[in-house]
Design an enzyme around this catalytic site. Structure first.
Site, PDB file in Angstrom:
ATOM      1  N   ALA A  31      -5.409 -10.263   5.643  1.00 14.40           N
ATOM      2  CA  ALA A  31      -4.251 -10.317   6.536  1.00 14.40           C
ATOM      3  C   ALA A  31      -4.429  -9.008   7.425  1.00 14.40           C
ATOM      4  O   ALA A  31      -4.103  -8.922   8.634  1.00 14.40           O
ATOM      5  CB  ALA A  31      -3.037 -10.343   5.651  1.00 14.40           C
ATOM      6  N   GLN A  44       7.165  -5.709   8.859  1.00 14.16           N
ATOM      7  CA  GLN A  44       6.226  -6.525   7.964  1.00 14.16           C
ATOM      8  C   GLN A  44       6.810  -6.514   6.584  1.00 14.16           C
ATOM      9  O   GLN A  44       6.598  -7.091   5.997  1.00 14.16           O
ATOM     10  CB  GLN A  44       4.875  -6.000   8.184  1.00 14.16           C
ATOM     11  CG  GLN A  44       4.132  -6.557   9.415  1.00 14.16           C
ATOM     12  CD  GLN A  44       4.655  -5.736  10.650  1.00 14.16           C
ATOM     13  OE1 GLN A  44       5.151  -4.819  10.575  1.00 14.16           O
ATOM     14  NE2 GLN A  44       4.675  -6.322  11.907  1.00 14.16           N
ATOM     15  N   ALA A  87     -11.574  -9.439   6.054  1.00 16.79           N
ATOM     16  CA  ALA A  87     -11.201 -10.291   6.952  1.00 16.79           C
ATOM     17  C   ALA A  87      -9.747 -11.109   6.630  1.00 16.79           C
ATOM     18  O   ALA A  87      -9.549 -11.893   6.714  1.00 16.79           O
ATOM     19  CB  ALA A  87     -12.184 -11.492   7.204  1.00 16.79           C
ATOM     20  N   CYS A 125       0.855  -1.392   0.143  1.00 12.66           N
ATOM     21  CA  CYS A 125       0.035   0.084  -0.098  1.00 12.66           C
ATOM     22  C   CYS A 125       0.824   1.334  -0.281  1.00 12.66           C
ATOM     23  O   CYS A 125       0.351   2.270  -0.233  1.00 12.66           O
ATOM     24  CB  CYS A 125      -0.957   0.137   1.382  1.00 12.66           C
ATOM     25  SG  CYS A 125      -0.265   0.035   2.789  1.00 12.66           S
ATOM     26  N   GLY A 137      -7.009  -6.969   7.858  1.00 10.55           N
ATOM     27  CA  GLY A 137      -8.118  -6.845   8.652  1.00 10.55           C
ATOM     28  C   GLY A 137      -7.910  -7.882   9.866  1.00 10.55           C
ATOM     29  O   GLY A 137      -8.368  -7.316  10.995  1.00 10.55           O
ATOM     30  N   GLU A 141       9.450  -0.826  10.866  1.00 15.85           N
ATOM     31  CA  GLU A 141       8.363  -1.827  10.846  1.00 15.85           C
ATOM     32  C   GLU A 141       8.818  -3.040  10.299  1.00 15.85           C
ATOM     33  O   GLU A 141       9.749  -3.139   9.111  1.00 15.85           O
ATOM     34  CB  GLU A 141       7.092  -1.239  10.451  1.00 15.85           C
ATOM     35  CG  GLU A 141       7.037  -0.951   8.751  1.00 15.85           C
ATOM     36  CD  GLU A 141       6.969  -1.924   7.922  1.00 15.85           C
ATOM     37  OE1 GLU A 141       6.522  -3.002   8.153  1.00 15.85           O
ATOM     38  OE2 GLU A 141       7.025  -1.864   6.555  1.00 15.85           O
TER      39      GLU A 141
END
Length: 447
Positions: A193, A116, A191, A50, A195, A114
């Protein structure tokens, strides 16, 4: 072969441009195939989160490779290369390695440190391997990037402030509720990853009651059961919005889910005494329609706004320590790269010497048929030994020189002097175990 990194990120492009560039996983192999089909691009890795869309490529020429990559990215964004060029950054050779390593360590992330992004780089590497678009150069680059990223987090405290984007977004949301989300009703839209991470973080912060909705009802039910939340059908989205204080929107939808009419109807049904309805849009393409932010009683925090609001980073000493790790590792990789460039040339030189020796020994056998087998063997050993001794010091020295800045000229000089034809090195056939070790969950982070 040279390295090129071309991309756009939250630093250089508005969310609208990143939305157009963003590639869903189902499109990765098609885009990678398009990249390596270009005349100047032989290897490619695509990273799409993103916060960034980047291509790491092995190219045969800077300008040709840049043009090829820009053309494919412009095609993905459905715009002209000229229109896209203003939002792109370009890194070449050493600068490209430095950029990739900074990305892997979290230094280039919106939330500095971060972890991730490591998982997202690993996923990008997997896609490139599946598409057979990563060759010897990018295999080595990605393996080392994953290792450098893990090293930075193991040896420094950079991830003390290296929260996920979800955590950072919820901290921004908490500012609208006296800094505390405990007891605040919340809903997660999506719903997947991101979410799931949003639900976990909301639960940890004491928010509640919690609601989740998703186009696939089964996934919403499973996620709700894990956190004592309530799953509601997507058809009841408006009604659910009217009963919550915070919404974490993180779907993979192509069009906005929280449109202006939907949110407006929810606000009309909502008790104004509850305070603002805070919408956290963590999706690219965005889940919250642009006009929603204009509605009274709504606060929208999206990726673009987060980039402007997130000013705090890790301690300067931790960031400096990671920068030093990156500098050291970049030098090490460049040394490997220069050595890798000269190795085929050295092999070709030794091969040429072997061919000459073989031809001369064959000629000797024809001229001196009276030599015994032992004599021929002794002559062969002697000649080979002389050639190896003559080549040993020059080849050792050229490897040493190749590891220094500008060392690629020595390999080129050898090829010119001895008229050597050096074949292209074929990509490695297997991917080392570093790919099988998940350096960090691919949830959250840059998504």
């Amino acid at each position: 072969m040279k390295l090129l990194a071309v991309g756009a990120s939250y630093r250089t492009a508005p969310v609208a441009t990143l939305e157009r560039l963003a590639a869903p996983p189902a499109e990765f192999i098609r885009i990678l195939d398009r990249l390596v089909a270009q005349p100047y691009v032989s290897e490619a890795v695509l990273v799409s989160t993103c916060n960034r869309v980047e291509v790491y490529a092995a190219v045969s020429g800077f300008h040709g490779g840049l043009g090829d990559i820009c053309a494919v990215l412009a095609e993905q964004a459905d715009c002209s290369p000229t229109a896209l060029a203003n939002h792109l950054y370009v890194h070449y050779d050493a600068a490209a390695v430095n950029h990739v390593f900074r990305v892997a360590t979290g230094l280039d992330s919106m939330v500095v440190g971060e972890a991730q992004i490591l998982g997202q780089l690993r996923d990008a590497y997997h896609w490139a391997t599946d598409a057979d678009s990563a060759g010897r150069l990018l295999h080595e680059l990605m393996q080392q990037a994953l290792r450098v990223g893990k090293r930075a987090h193991a040896e420094t405290g950079i991830d003390r402030a290296g929260q996920s984007v979800v955590t950072a977004a919820l901290e921004l949301a908490a500012a609208h509720f006296d800094g505390d989300l405990a007891g605040r009703s919340a809903m997660v839209v999506g719903a997947g990853a991101m979410g799931s991470l949003g639900m976990a973080t909301l639960a940890r912060l004491g928010a509640g009651p919690l609601t989740v909705t998703n186009r696939g009802a089964d996934r919403a039910v499973r996620l709700a059961e894990s956190y004592g939340a309530t799953a509601v059908p997507m058809a009841e989205l408006t009604a659910a919005l009217s009963t919550v204080d915070i919404v974490v929107a993180a779907t993979a939808a192509i069009e906005p889910v929280l449109t202006r009419p939907v949110v407006a109807r929810a606000l009309a049904e909502r008790d104004r005494a509850r305070g603002p309805l805070v919408l956290l849009d963590l999706a690219v393409p965005r889940d919250v329609e642009v006009g929603v932010a204009e509605l009274p009683g709504v606060e929208v925090i999206d990726i673009e706004r987060m980039a402007a609001l997130l000013a705090e980073g890790p301690a300067a000493s931790d960031a400096l320590a990671v920068e030093q790790i990156v500098t050291t590792e970049v030098d090490s990789f460049l040394n490997w790269l220069r050595g890798a460039d000269v190795a085929p040339t050295v092999a070709a030189l030794r091969g040429r010497a072997d061919d000459v020796v073989t031809a001369e020994l064959r000629r000797l056998a024809q001229r001196r048929p009276d030599f015994t087998d032992d004599q021929r063997a002794e002559v062969a050993r002697t000649v080979h030994r002389v050639v190896q001794r003559l080549l040993h010091q020059p080849t050792v020295r050229v490897r040493q020189l190749a590891s220094e800045p500008g060392g690629d000229q020595y390999a080129a000089l050898l090829r010119e002097l001895f008229d050597l034809e050096v074949p292209q090195t074929s990509p490695v056939d297997t991917v080392p175990d570093v790919m099988e070790t998940d350096p960090a969950p691919s949830t959250g982070g840059e998504r």
